[in-house]
Design an enzyme around this catalytic site. Sequence first.
Site, mmCIF file in Angstrom:
data_model
loop_
_atom_site.group_PDB
_atom_site.id
_atom_site.type_symbol
_atom_site.label_atom_id
_atom_site.label_comp_id
_atom_site.label_asym_id
_atom_site.label_seq_id
_atom_site.Cartn_x
_atom_site.Cartn_y
_atom_site.Cartn_z
ATOM 1 N N CYS A 189 -2.319 0.022 7.236
ATOM 2 C CA CYS A 189 -1.514 1.322 6.970
ATOM 3 C C CYS A 189 -1.724 1.994 8.701
ATOM 4 C CB CYS A 189 -2.021 1.819 6.060
ATOM 5 S SG CYS A 189 -1.815 1.043 4.448
ATOM 6 N N HIS A 197 0.631 -1.318 0.040
ATOM 7 C CA HIS A 197 -0.101 0.085 0.077
ATOM 8 C C HIS A 197 0.868 1.334 -0.179
ATOM 9 C CE1 HIS A 197 -3.871 -2.017 1.777
ATOM 10 N NE2 HIS A 197 -3.197 -2.599 0.899
ATOM 11 N N CYS A 249 -6.276 2.088 5.870
ATOM 12 C CA CYS A 249 -6.857 0.915 6.221
ATOM 13 C C CYS A 249 -6.377 0.385 7.593
ATOM 14 C CB CYS A 249 -6.499 -0.084 5.101
ATOM 15 S SG CYS A 249 -4.866 -0.713 5.150
ATOM 16 N N GLU A 269 0.859 3.790 1.810
ATOM 17 C CA GLU A 269 1.332 4.511 3.019
ATOM 18 C C GLU A 269 2.558 3.553 3.719
ATOM 19 O OE1 GLU A 269 -3.255 4.810 2.943
ATOM 20 O OE2 GLU A 269 -1.567 3.681 2.048
#
EC number: 3.5.4.33
Length: 155
Positions: free
Chosen positions: A86, A53, A83, A55
């Site tokens: 993260c 992801h 999410c 992040e």
Amino acid sequence: MKDHSYYMEMALEEARRAYAKGEVPIGAVLVVDGEVIAKAHNTREEHQQALNHAEMLAIKEACEKQGFWRLDNSYLYTTVEPCVMCSGAIVQARVENVIYGASDPKYGCCGSCIDLVGENKFNHQAEVISGVLEEECSMLMKNFFKELREKKKKQ
């Protein structure tokens, strides 16, 4: 330090890179003491790696550049609300500020579903600012998933 929209534009640029690759268009920029030290976008499909992801990649790069896992005086700009994975990394890396564009009512863990980064049971909480360039961030996601649905209909 520049204003939040300046750095969110950078995150949007990263998100557009993801979009061009067929990745979910999320971008992130990590700023420490007013300096951009990491930029990233989703590469989960490209690398077939669930952890990729935007992040997570930005946090990893920032820690590597600093040579230290604590991201003191940091601002994480991301186009979509982080999410659970993260958000956990945000807490673990001691990111001090999370600024995001579009809320994620299904998976968002900075206040939409739950507020993991603000949970006072942990020894670290991040300040959260939402809605920065929200329309642009939201439209990028909506357009991506609309195109994806249309492609699937044609198959």
